[in-house]
Design a protein around this motif. Structure first.
Motif, short mmCIF file in Angstrom:
data_model
loop_
_atom_site.label_atom_id
_atom_site.label_comp_id
_atom_site.label_asym_id
_atom_site.label_seq_id
_atom_site.Cartn_x
_atom_site.Cartn_y
_atom_site.Cartn_z
N ILE A 27 1.26 -0.90 0.09
CA ILE A 27 0.18 0.11 0.04
C ILE A 27 1.09 1.15 0.18
O ILE A 27 0.61 2.45 -0.41
N MET A 28 2.24 1.29 0.72
CA MET A 28 3.17 2.49 0.35
C MET A 28 2.28 3.28 1.20
O MET A 28 1.87 4.44 0.32
N GLU A 29 1.16 3.29 2.45
CA GLU A 29 1.34 4.76 2.76
C GLU A 29 1.89 5.58 3.79
O GLU A 29 2.94 5.05 4.31
N THR A 30 1.67 6.46 2.83
CA THR A 30 2.61 7.93 3.68
C THR A 30 3.00 8.33 4.46
O THR A 30 3.92 8.51 5.31
N ARG A 43 2.37 5.17 8.86
CA ARG A 43 2.68 5.71 7.99
C ARG A 43 3.34 3.46 8.05
O ARG A 43 3.24 3.02 8.85
N ASP A 44 2.99 3.07 6.34
CA ASP A 44 2.92 2.11 6.78
C ASP A 44 4.02 1.82 4.65
O ASP A 44 3.47 1.41 3.81
N ILE A 45 5.69 2.15 4.46
CA ILE A 45 5.61 1.49 3.79
C ILE A 45 7.23 0.92 3.65
O ILE A 45 7.23 -0.02 4.39
N ILE A 46 7.24 0.14 2.63
CA ILE A 46 8.95 -0.20 2.11
C ILE A 46 10.10 0.45 1.95
O ILE A 46 10.01 1.20 2.15
N THR A 47 11.14 0.09 2.92
CA THR A 47 12.12 1.39 3.37
C THR A 47 13.71 -0.17 2.34
O THR A 47 13.86 1.60 2.31
N SER A 48 13.49 -0.76 2.65
CA SER A 48 14.39 -1.40 1.73
C SER A 48 14.28 -2.57 0.69
O SER A 48 13.05 -3.34 0.79
N PHE A 85 18.79 -14.67 -9.00
CA PHE A 85 18.33 -13.67 -8.05
C PHE A 85 17.97 -14.36 -6.82
O PHE A 85 16.98 -14.92 -6.95
N GLU A 86 18.12 -13.25 -5.59
CA GLU A 86 17.33 -13.28 -4.99
C GLU A 86 16.98 -11.62 -4.41
O GLU A 86 17.83 -11.33 -4.08
N PHE A 87 15.47 -12.20 -4.16
CA PHE A 87 15.14 -10.28 -3.89
C PHE A 87 14.77 -10.10 -2.51
O PHE A 87 13.57 -10.81 -1.80
N GLU A 88 14.39 -9.34 -1.76
CA GLU A 88 14.27 -8.82 -0.44
C GLU A 88 12.97 -7.33 -0.14
O GLU A 88 13.95 -6.95 -1.02
N TRP A 89 12.19 -7.16 0.36
CA TRP A 89 11.87 -6.24 0.70
C TRP A 89 11.50 -6.51 2.04
O TRP A 89 11.31 -7.31 3.00
N ILE A 90 11.72 -5.08 2.47
CA ILE A 90 11.87 -5.17 3.82
C ILE A 90 11.19 -3.56 4.55
O ILE A 90 11.40 -3.07 4.12
N GLY A 91 10.50 -3.61 5.44
CA GLY A 91 9.43 -2.59 5.44
C GLY A 91 9.16 -2.34 6.96
O GLY A 91 9.16 -3.26 7.77
N ASP A 92 8.58 -1.53 7.36
CA ASP A 92 7.17 -0.90 8.20
C ASP A 92 6.72 -1.86 8.97
O ASP A 92 6.35 -2.81 8.20
N ASN A 93 6.50 -2.66 9.87
CA ASN A 93 5.24 -3.51 11.12
C ASN A 93 6.19 -4.71 10.83
O ASN A 93 4.69 -5.94 10.60
N GLY A 94 7.00 -4.85 10.60
CA GLY A 94 7.76 -5.82 10.55
C GLY A 94 7.62 -7.17 9.06
O GLY A 94 8.32 -7.83 9.05
#
Lengths: 106, 159
Positions: A27-30, A43-48, A85-94
Protein backbone atom coordinates in the motif's frame (compact mmCIF):
# COMPACT_ATOMS: atom_id res chain seq x y z
CA UNK A 1 -0.65 -15.60 -2.67
CA UNK A 2 2.40 -14.36 -4.57
CA UNK A 3 2.65 -10.65 -3.95
CA UNK A 4 5.79 -10.07 -6.01
CA UNK A 5 6.20 -10.01 -9.76
CA UNK A 6 9.71 -10.55 -11.07
CA UNK A 7 10.86 -10.30 -14.67
CA UNK A 8 14.31 -11.73 -15.35
CA UNK A 9 15.35 -13.20 -18.71
CA UNK A 10 15.52 -17.00 -18.43
CA UNK A 11 18.62 -17.18 -20.65
CA UNK A 12 21.47 -14.81 -21.42
CA UNK A 13 24.91 -14.87 -22.96
CA UNK A 14 27.87 -14.34 -20.65
CA UNK A 15 28.59 -10.64 -20.38
CA UNK A 16 25.17 -9.53 -21.55
CA UNK A 17 23.61 -6.60 -19.77
CA UNK A 18 20.14 -7.68 -18.66
CA UNK A 19 17.26 -5.73 -17.21
CA UNK A 20 15.52 -6.91 -14.05
CA UNK A 21 12.04 -5.63 -13.28
CA UNK A 22 10.34 -6.09 -9.93
CA UNK A 23 6.91 -5.20 -8.63
CA UNK A 24 5.84 -5.72 -5.03
CA UNK A 25 2.27 -5.43 -3.91
CA UNK A 26 2.21 -2.92 -1.03
CA UNK A 27 0.00 0.00 0.00
CA UNK A 28 2.96 2.37 0.69
CA UNK A 29 0.88 4.48 3.10
CA UNK A 30 2.73 7.79 3.35
CA UNK A 31 1.85 8.77 6.92
CA UNK A 32 0.75 12.19 5.66
CA UNK A 33 -2.89 11.42 4.90
CA UNK A 34 -5.78 12.14 7.26
CA UNK A 35 -8.98 10.24 7.85
CA UNK A 36 -12.28 12.12 7.76
CA UNK A 37 -12.09 12.19 11.58
CA UNK A 38 -8.81 14.11 11.38
CA UNK A 39 -6.55 11.31 12.58
CA UNK A 40 -3.35 10.72 10.62
CA UNK A 41 -3.15 7.36 8.88
CA UNK A 42 0.04 5.80 10.26
CA UNK A 43 2.95 5.31 7.92
CA UNK A 44 3.32 1.84 6.41
CA UNK A 45 5.93 1.68 3.66
CA UNK A 46 8.65 -0.57 2.32
CA UNK A 47 11.92 1.03 3.37
CA UNK A 48 14.47 -1.20 1.73
CA UNK A 49 14.85 -3.41 -1.34
CA UNK A 50 17.84 -5.62 -2.04
CA UNK A 51 18.80 -7.87 -4.94
CA UNK A 52 21.50 -10.54 -4.62
CA UNK A 53 22.99 -12.46 -7.53
CA UNK A 54 24.44 -15.82 -6.44
CA UNK A 55 24.78 -14.47 -2.93
CA UNK A 56 26.44 -11.11 -3.61
CA UNK A 57 24.51 -7.85 -3.47
CA UNK A 58 24.18 -6.18 -6.87
CA UNK A 59 21.49 -3.59 -6.18
CA UNK A 60 19.96 -1.94 -3.13
CA UNK A 61 17.39 0.82 -2.78
CA UNK A 62 16.20 2.92 0.17
CA UNK A 63 12.57 3.82 -0.38
CA UNK A 64 10.68 6.80 1.02
CA UNK A 65 6.96 7.69 1.16
CA UNK A 66 7.39 9.40 -2.22
CA UNK A 67 7.59 6.00 -3.91
CA UNK A 68 4.19 5.08 -5.38
CA UNK A 69 2.06 2.22 -4.08
CA UNK A 70 3.06 -1.25 -5.30
CA UNK A 71 6.70 -0.24 -5.77
CA UNK A 72 8.07 -0.96 -9.22
CA UNK A 73 11.83 -1.03 -9.49
CA UNK A 74 13.77 -1.83 -12.64
CA UNK A 75 17.56 -1.95 -12.92
CA UNK A 76 20.35 -3.61 -14.88
CA UNK A 77 23.06 -6.12 -14.21
CA UNK A 78 25.69 -8.09 -16.11
CA UNK A 79 25.01 -11.79 -16.60
CA UNK A 80 28.17 -13.43 -15.23
CA UNK A 81 27.12 -16.95 -14.30
CA UNK A 82 24.10 -19.22 -14.16
CA UNK A 83 22.38 -19.06 -10.85
CA UNK A 84 19.81 -17.36 -8.75
CA UNK A 85 18.63 -13.83 -8.12
CA UNK A 86 17.22 -13.29 -4.65
CA UNK A 87 15.04 -10.29 -3.91
CA UNK A 88 14.14 -8.98 -0.49
CA UNK A 89 11.73 -6.21 0.56
CA UNK A 90 11.75 -4.93 4.14
CA UNK A 91 9.31 -2.40 5.53
CA UNK A 92 7.38 -0.93 8.44
CA UNK A 93 5.39 -3.12 10.85
CA UNK A 94 7.72 -6.05 10.32
CA UNK A 95 7.02 -6.34 6.61
CA UNK A 96 9.41 -8.76 4.95
CA UNK A 97 9.01 -10.56 1.65
CA UNK A 98 11.42 -12.49 -0.51
CA UNK A 99 11.34 -13.80 -4.05
CA UNK A 100 13.81 -15.43 -6.35
CA UNK A 101 14.40 -16.08 -10.03
CA UNK A 102 16.94 -18.23 -11.82
CA UNK A 103 18.94 -17.54 -14.96
CA UNK A 104 20.92 -19.75 -17.34
CA UNK A 105 24.07 -18.08 -18.68
CA UNK A 106 25.72 -19.65 -21.70
CA UNK B 1 -21.37 30.03 37.72
CA UNK B 2 -19.69 33.09 39.20
CA UNK B 3 -20.42 36.25 37.31
CA UNK B 4 -17.66 38.88 37.17
CA UNK B 5 -18.83 42.22 38.54
CA UNK B 6 -17.21 44.32 35.76
CA UNK B 7 -18.49 42.07 32.96
CA UNK B 8 -19.10 44.75 30.34
CA UNK B 9 -19.62 44.51 26.61
CA UNK B 10 -16.06 45.73 26.00
CA UNK B 11 -14.69 43.06 28.31
CA UNK B 12 -16.68 40.39 26.50
CA UNK B 13 -15.45 41.56 23.09
CA UNK B 14 -11.88 41.52 24.36
CA UNK B 15 -12.26 37.93 25.49
CA UNK B 16 -13.90 36.92 22.22
CA UNK B 17 -11.10 38.54 20.23
CA UNK B 18 -8.49 36.75 22.30
CA UNK B 19 -10.20 33.43 21.73
CA UNK B 20 -10.31 34.06 17.98
CA UNK B 21 -6.56 34.78 17.92
CA UNK B 22 -5.85 31.67 20.00
CA UNK B 23 -8.00 29.65 17.62
CA UNK B 24 -6.17 30.98 14.59
CA UNK B 25 -2.77 29.70 15.73
CA UNK B 26 -3.52 25.95 15.44
CA UNK B 27 -4.98 26.54 11.98
CA UNK B 28 -1.61 27.80 10.83
CA UNK B 29 0.28 24.85 12.34
CA UNK B 30 -2.20 22.35 10.85
CA UNK B 31 -1.14 23.19 7.30
CA UNK B 32 0.04 20.05 5.55
CA UNK B 33 3.74 19.44 5.91
CA UNK B 34 5.71 20.55 2.90
CA UNK B 35 9.41 20.30 2.33
CA UNK B 36 11.00 23.63 1.57
CA UNK B 37 13.91 24.39 -0.74
CA UNK B 38 15.99 24.61 2.44
CA UNK B 39 15.06 21.02 3.33
CA UNK B 40 15.87 19.99 -0.23
CA UNK B 41 19.28 21.63 0.07
CA UNK B 42 20.01 19.97 3.41
CA UNK B 43 18.89 16.55 2.13
CA UNK B 44 21.25 16.94 -0.81
CA UNK B 45 24.01 18.08 1.51
CA UNK B 46 23.52 14.94 3.64
CA UNK B 47 24.44 12.89 0.59
CA UNK B 48 27.16 15.06 -0.91
CA UNK B 49 28.77 16.17 2.40
CA UNK B 50 29.51 19.53 0.86
CA UNK B 51 31.25 18.23 -2.27
CA UNK B 52 30.48 20.35 -5.34
CA UNK B 53 27.71 18.87 -7.48
CA UNK B 54 28.25 19.38 -11.20
CA UNK B 55 25.46 19.46 -13.74
CA UNK B 56 25.59 16.84 -16.46
CA UNK B 57 25.99 13.11 -17.10
CA UNK B 58 22.65 12.39 -15.41
CA UNK B 59 19.46 12.08 -17.44
CA UNK B 60 16.13 12.32 -15.65
CA UNK B 61 13.19 10.99 -17.62
CA UNK B 62 9.83 12.08 -16.19
CA UNK B 63 6.82 13.26 -18.17
CA UNK B 64 6.82 17.09 -17.96
CA UNK B 65 3.04 17.16 -17.53
CA UNK B 66 1.58 14.66 -15.07
CA UNK B 67 -2.14 14.07 -14.68
CA UNK B 68 -2.01 11.88 -11.61
CA UNK B 69 0.66 12.59 -9.02
CA UNK B 70 0.05 9.23 -7.32
CA UNK B 71 2.08 7.26 -9.85
CA UNK B 72 4.61 9.08 -11.97
CA UNK B 73 6.98 6.91 -13.99
CA UNK B 74 10.58 8.01 -13.57
CA UNK B 75 13.81 6.78 -15.12
CA UNK B 76 17.24 8.01 -14.10
CA UNK B 77 20.22 7.09 -16.22
CA UNK B 78 23.83 8.16 -15.91
CA UNK B 79 26.08 8.47 -18.93
CA UNK B 80 29.12 6.81 -17.41
CA UNK B 81 30.88 3.48 -18.02
CA UNK B 82 30.38 0.77 -15.42
CA UNK B 83 33.85 -0.66 -14.84
CA UNK B 84 35.63 -1.60 -11.64
CA UNK B 85 37.72 1.60 -11.72
CA UNK B 86 35.06 3.99 -12.92
CA UNK B 87 31.40 3.36 -12.11
CA UNK B 88 28.31 4.95 -10.64
CA UNK B 89 28.10 4.13 -6.97
CA UNK B 90 24.65 5.45 -6.21
CA UNK B 91 21.78 7.52 -7.54
CA UNK B 92 19.77 9.75 -5.23
CA UNK B 93 16.48 11.38 -6.14
CA UNK B 94 15.02 14.40 -4.35
CA UNK B 95 11.93 16.57 -4.66
CA UNK B 96 11.13 20.09 -3.69
CA UNK B 97 7.57 20.13 -2.38
CA UNK B 98 6.53 16.71 -1.07
CA UNK B 99 6.33 16.50 2.74
CA UNK B 100 9.77 14.84 2.68
CA UNK B 101 12.63 15.87 0.38
CA UNK B 102 13.84 12.30 -0.28
CA UNK B 103 12.37 10.10 -2.99
CA UNK B 104 14.79 7.20 -3.11
CA UNK B 105 18.42 6.15 -2.93
CA UNK B 106 19.65 3.47 -5.32
CA UNK B 107 22.97 1.75 -4.75
CA UNK B 108 24.65 0.17 -7.75
CA UNK B 109 27.92 -1.59 -8.31
CA UNK B 110 30.38 -2.06 -11.18
CA UNK B 111 28.47 -5.20 -12.26
CA UNK B 112 25.31 -3.22 -12.99
CA UNK B 113 26.48 -2.84 -16.59
CA UNK B 114 24.28 0.17 -17.17
CA UNK B 115 23.62 2.93 -14.66
CA UNK B 116 19.89 3.17 -15.05
CA UNK B 117 17.02 2.84 -12.58
CA UNK B 118 13.28 3.07 -13.17
CA UNK B 119 10.52 3.38 -10.61
CA UNK B 120 7.21 5.14 -9.98
CA UNK B 121 7.00 8.08 -7.63
CA UNK B 122 4.45 10.33 -5.94
CA UNK B 123 4.31 14.08 -6.42
CA UNK B 124 2.27 16.27 -4.09
CA UNK B 125 2.50 19.38 -6.27
CA UNK B 126 4.01 20.83 -9.42
CA UNK B 127 7.64 20.96 -8.52
CA UNK B 128 11.29 20.35 -9.28
CA UNK B 129 12.85 16.88 -9.14
CA UNK B 130 16.60 16.53 -8.67
CA UNK B 131 18.65 13.41 -9.36
CA UNK B 132 22.25 13.16 -8.14
CA UNK B 133 24.72 10.44 -9.08
CA UNK B 134 27.76 9.59 -7.01
CA UNK B 135 30.64 8.17 -9.01
CA UNK B 136 33.38 5.86 -7.76
CA UNK B 137 35.91 8.73 -7.89
CA UNK B 138 33.79 10.66 -5.37
CA UNK B 139 32.41 13.27 -7.75
CA UNK B 140 28.73 14.16 -7.91
CA UNK B 141 26.68 14.89 -11.01
CA UNK B 142 23.10 16.06 -11.18
CA UNK B 143 20.11 16.80 -13.35
CA UNK B 144 16.84 18.47 -12.48
CA UNK B 145 13.49 18.81 -14.15
CA UNK B 146 10.35 20.86 -13.51
CA UNK B 147 7.11 18.91 -13.56
CA UNK B 148 3.54 20.12 -13.69
CA UNK B 149 1.11 17.96 -11.71
CA UNK B 150 -2.65 18.39 -12.16
CA UNK B 151 -3.86 15.89 -9.51
CA UNK B 152 -1.65 15.90 -6.44
CA UNK B 153 -0.78 12.86 -4.33
CA UNK B 154 -0.71 12.61 -0.53
CA UNK B 155 -3.31 15.25 0.20
CA UNK B 156 -6.57 13.39 -0.35
CA UNK B 157 -8.59 12.15 2.63
CA UNK B 158 -9.13 8.52 3.44
CA UNK B 159 -12.81 7.86 4.03
Amino acid sequence: MPSALINVPAKAKRGDIIEIKTLMSHIMETGYRHMASGEIVPRDIITSFTCRYNGSEIFRADLFPAIAANPFIAFFTTATASGKFEFEWIGDNGFSETASASITVE
Amino acid sequence: MHRLPQSTRRHFLGLAGGAAVAGAVPIVTLRPAESTPAMLASAINNVTQGVLVRTGKVKLDVPPLVENGNTVPMTVSVDNPMTAENHVRSIHVFNEKNPQPNVGNFHLGPLAGRAQVSTRIRLADSQKIVAIAKLSDGSFWSASIDIIVTLAACTEEVI
